[in-house]
Scaffold this motif. Sequence first.
Motif, mmCIF file in Angstrom:
data_model
loop_
_atom_site.group_PDB
_atom_site.id
_atom_site.type_symbol
_atom_site.label_atom_id
_atom_site.label_comp_id
_atom_site.label_asym_id
_atom_site.label_seq_id
_atom_site.Cartn_x
_atom_site.Cartn_y
_atom_site.Cartn_z
ATOM 1 N N ARG A 91 -4.565 7.419 -9.630
ATOM 2 C CA ARG A 91 -5.236 6.139 -9.812
ATOM 3 C C ARG A 91 -4.880 5.242 -8.641
ATOM 4 N NH1 ARG A 91 -6.259 4.438 -14.903
ATOM 5 N NH2 ARG A 91 -7.457 2.831 -13.808
ATOM 6 N N ILE A 92 -5.851 4.560 -8.099
ATOM 7 C CA ILE A 92 -5.600 3.625 -7.011
ATOM 8 C C ILE A 92 -6.078 2.239 -7.421
ATOM 9 C CG2 ILE A 92 -5.805 5.425 -5.254
ATOM 10 C CD1 ILE A 92 -8.569 4.321 -4.600
ATOM 11 N N PRO A 93 -5.447 1.179 -6.902
ATOM 12 C CA PRO A 93 -5.881 -0.176 -7.257
ATOM 13 C C PRO A 93 -7.225 -0.507 -6.621
ATOM 14 C CG PRO A 93 -4.159 -0.248 -5.595
ATOM 15 C CD PRO A 93 -4.285 1.187 -6.000
ATOM 16 N N LYS A 94 -7.942 -1.468 -7.206
ATOM 17 C CA LYS A 94 -9.227 -1.883 -6.648
ATOM 18 C C LYS A 94 -9.043 -2.373 -5.218
ATOM 19 C CE LYS A 94 -11.508 -3.054 -11.012
ATOM 20 N NZ LYS A 94 -12.157 -4.127 -11.807
ATOM 21 N N GLN A 95 -7.989 -3.108 -4.992
ATOM 22 C CA GLN A 95 -7.641 -3.516 -3.633
ATOM 23 C C GLN A 95 -6.630 -2.506 -3.113
ATOM 24 O OE1 GLN A 95 -6.433 -7.595 -3.196
ATOM 25 N NE2 GLN A 95 -5.794 -7.334 -1.075
ATOM 26 N N MET A 96 -7.130 -1.514 -2.341
ATOM 27 C CA MET A 96 -6.280 -0.391 -1.935
ATOM 28 C C MET A 96 -5.052 -0.830 -1.160
ATOM 29 S SD MET A 96 -8.911 2.554 -0.688
ATOM 30 C CE MET A 96 -10.227 3.207 -1.711
ATOM 31 N N GLU A 97 -5.169 -1.866 -0.341
ATOM 32 C CA GLU A 97 -4.086 -2.283 0.537
ATOM 33 C C GLU A 97 -3.349 -3.463 -0.074
ATOM 34 O OE1 GLU A 97 -5.489 -2.800 4.539
ATOM 35 O OE2 GLU A 97 -6.768 -1.018 4.435
ATOM 36 N N SER A 98 -2.092 -3.272 -0.410
ATOM 37 C CA SER A 98 -1.321 -4.336 -1.057
ATOM 38 C C SER A 98 -0.616 -5.249 -0.057
ATOM 39 C CB SER A 98 -0.271 -3.724 -1.984
ATOM 40 O OG SER A 98 0.798 -3.168 -1.236
ATOM 41 N N PHE A 99 -0.201 -4.702 1.101
ATOM 42 C CA PHE A 99 0.559 -5.435 2.129
ATOM 43 C C PHE A 99 1.901 -5.938 1.598
ATOM 44 C CE2 PHE A 99 -3.905 -5.868 3.327
ATOM 45 C CZ PHE A 99 -3.887 -5.438 4.643
ATOM 46 N N PHE A 100 2.328 -5.430 0.446
ATOM 47 C CA PHE A 100 3.517 -5.966 -0.214
ATOM 48 C C PHE A 100 4.754 -5.896 0.682
ATOM 49 C CE2 PHE A 100 7.294 -5.386 -2.906
ATOM 50 C CZ PHE A 100 7.220 -6.515 -3.699
ATOM 51 N N PHE A 101 5.025 -4.723 1.263
ATOM 52 C CA PHE A 101 6.262 -4.550 2.023
ATOM 53 C C PHE A 101 6.194 -5.152 3.424
ATOM 54 C CE2 PHE A 101 6.470 -1.136 -1.153
ATOM 55 C CZ PHE A 101 7.701 -1.428 -1.720
ATOM 56 N N SER A 102 5.032 -5.668 3.810
ATOM 57 C CA SER A 102 4.906 -6.306 5.121
ATOM 58 C C SER A 102 5.025 -7.827 5.037
ATOM 59 C CB SER A 102 3.562 -5.942 5.757
ATOM 60 O OG SER A 102 2.487 -6.425 4.973
ATOM 61 N N LEU A 103 5.196 -8.372 3.840
ATOM 62 C CA LEU A 103 5.338 -9.816 3.690
ATOM 63 C C LEU A 103 6.657 -10.278 4.300
ATOM 64 C CD1 LEU A 103 4.070 -10.159 0.010
ATOM 65 C CD2 LEU A 103 2.818 -10.715 2.108
ATOM 66 N N PRO A 104 6.675 -11.454 4.920
ATOM 67 C CA PRO A 104 7.905 -11.935 5.578
ATOM 68 C C PRO A 104 9.113 -11.947 4.644
ATOM 69 C CG PRO A 104 6.039 -13.298 6.183
ATOM 70 C CD PRO A 104 5.548 -12.381 5.121
ATOM 71 N N LYS A 105 8.904 -12.436 3.415
ATOM 72 C CA LYS A 105 9.958 -12.425 2.413
ATOM 73 C C LYS A 105 9.491 -11.558 1.256
ATOM 74 C CE LYS A 105 12.898 -15.372 -0.445
ATOM 75 N NZ LYS A 105 13.215 -16.773 -0.858
ATOM 76 N N LEU A 106 10.266 -10.555 0.927
ATOM 77 C CA LEU A 106 9.850 -9.603 -0.095
ATOM 78 C C LEU A 106 9.888 -10.255 -1.480
ATOM 79 C CD1 LEU A 106 8.996 -6.629 0.072
ATOM 80 C CD2 LEU A 106 11.284 -6.007 -0.694
ATOM 81 N N PRO A 107 8.734 -10.298 -2.165
ATOM 82 C CA PRO A 107 8.707 -10.893 -3.510
ATOM 83 C C PRO A 107 9.397 -9.998 -4.531
ATOM 84 C CG PRO A 107 6.502 -10.741 -2.511
ATOM 85 C CD PRO A 107 7.422 -9.868 -1.719
ATOM 86 N N ALA A 108 9.428 -10.467 -5.769
ATOM 87 C CA ALA A 108 9.984 -9.663 -6.847
ATOM 88 C C ALA A 108 9.165 -8.397 -7.020
ATOM 89 C CB ALA A 108 9.997 -10.470 -8.142
ATOM 90 N N LEU A 109 9.848 -7.288 -7.284
ATOM 91 C CA LEU A 109 9.182 -5.994 -7.374
ATOM 92 C C LEU A 109 8.157 -5.963 -8.504
ATOM 93 C CD1 LEU A 109 9.379 -3.387 -5.745
ATOM 94 C CD2 LEU A 109 10.971 -2.502 -7.452
ATOM 95 N N ASP A 110 8.353 -6.771 -9.507
ATOM 96 C CA ASP A 110 7.414 -6.791 -10.624
ATOM 97 C C ASP A 110 6.035 -7.274 -10.189
ATOM 98 O OD1 ASP A 110 7.038 -6.325 -13.488
ATOM 99 O OD2 ASP A 110 6.677 -8.485 -13.600
ATOM 100 N N SER A 111 5.985 -8.134 -9.179
ATOM 101 C CA SER A 111 4.686 -8.605 -8.689
ATOM 102 C C SER A 111 3.929 -7.477 -7.999
ATOM 103 C CB SER A 111 4.876 -9.782 -7.723
ATOM 104 O OG SER A 111 5.559 -9.369 -6.542
ATOM 105 N N TYR A 112 4.657 -6.533 -7.426
ATOM 106 C CA TYR A 112 4.041 -5.347 -6.817
ATOM 107 C C TYR A 112 3.510 -4.418 -7.902
ATOM 108 C CZ TYR A 112 3.769 -1.221 -3.715
ATOM 109 O OH TYR A 112 3.351 -0.122 -2.995
ATOM 110 N N ARG A 113 4.298 -4.261 -8.941
ATOM 111 C CA ARG A 113 3.900 -3.414 -10.058
ATOM 112 C C ARG A 113 2.575 -3.905 -10.660
ATOM 113 N NH1 ARG A 113 7.975 -1.089 -12.688
ATOM 114 N NH2 ARG A 113 9.250 -2.930 -12.268
ATOM 115 N N LYS A 114 2.415 -5.201 -10.730
ATOM 116 C CA LYS A 114 1.218 -5.787 -11.344
ATOM 117 C C LYS A 114 -0.032 -5.590 -10.491
ATOM 118 C CE LYS A 114 3.717 -9.236 -14.056
ATOM 119 N NZ LYS A 114 4.010 -10.676 -14.269
ATOM 120 N N LYS A 115 0.138 -5.184 -9.246
ATOM 121 C CA LYS A 115 -1.013 -4.874 -8.393
ATOM 122 C C LYS A 115 -1.567 -3.477 -8.652
ATOM 123 C CE LYS A 115 0.529 -7.700 -4.425
ATOM 124 N NZ LYS A 115 -0.684 -8.508 -4.195
ATOM 125 N N MET A 116 -0.785 -2.647 -9.350
ATOM 126 C CA MET A 116 -1.158 -1.256 -9.566
ATOM 127 C C MET A 116 -2.045 -1.108 -10.801
ATOM 128 S SD MET A 116 0.174 0.323 -7.038
ATOM 129 C CE MET A 116 0.134 -1.153 -5.990
#
Length: 333
Positions: free
Chosen positions: A54-79
């Motif tokens: 399964r892939i998210p509707k927005q394939m590219e999250s850019f999560f790990f390229s953000l200047p300050k890494l957000p909480a991991l749960d916000s990444y989970r919610k993109k999936m």
Amino acid sequence: MELLSRSCNAKKPFWRKATWQNEKQRLPKVIGIGIKKCGTHGIIAFLNHHPLIRIPKQMESFFFSLPKLPALDSYRKKMPPTNDKQIAMEKTPIYFAFPPTNIPYRIKTSIPDVKLILIVCDPTPRAFSDYVHERIRYELYNDRMISKYETFEQYVDEYLPKLQHSITEWQKVSLLHSDLREKFVNLVHTNHASTLLSNGIYSAHIKQWQSFFNSSSLKVVDGNRFIKDPGPIIEELQDFIGIPKVLLREDFVRHPDTGLFCYRKFTIQHLQNHVNESSSESVKMLNCLGGGKGRTRTGKQKANVETLQKLRAFYRPFNQQFFTDIGENFDWN
């Protein structure tokens, strides 16, 4: 176009069982980390036909390229929601060569058991494809990164000497892979337009990724081979991910008009009844990439031969170092 048929047991495959439980959003188990213009989108789009991916509707999250890494749960919610047997997968092609410099560390410490797919390709045509892509961005969105260069030749004539000079100066100061990677990555901030060329220097980055991921968790794919015949690559990737091999090489056929490869969807009716479609019906069953893909592969847009030769000479030593680092040679002329 060759019409294909396949036999099938009348019983429903195991992945269609209605007994799956516990569907929820989970962290991805597979990430496509790049590289831009080498086929990352094509690979994830084809793998998306697998019933366990399964892939998210927005394939590219850019999560790990953000200047300050957000909480991991916000990444989970993109999936997308997955059940106990399915795998979430995303792709962000800038991960491999863009800031911040510690993306490999970020991914490894956040998802220790994740598997990464790195698809690379001959850096010379890759640079031209990237230039064409950026010109279209300029025309559509007024992105002015390379707006003053009306031809690829103009761009290369100005930026190749600059990049060669910078690399020479960096190598005088340090031969450490980590230091050189930082220099290349920081070009995004200091001279973004030059990244159309520098992103093809894979040897500047691969060591840092290999320091966190071994061959069982990092799969390097030859994008040139994928373009020529995606089926075998998709079979290999299913083995690498650790899922049943249900997308087979015979599922990928060329579109009769574009000549580009598409995935041919086999319906349950087709599988069970051995339906033999007409040519027009068969084309309707093809699932192809969007019209924005393959702009330079059809031959409608070409670069000057002398410019390409100049780039091949520039990239050659970096390609050889990259092949040494990964322990494999790709047929890049």
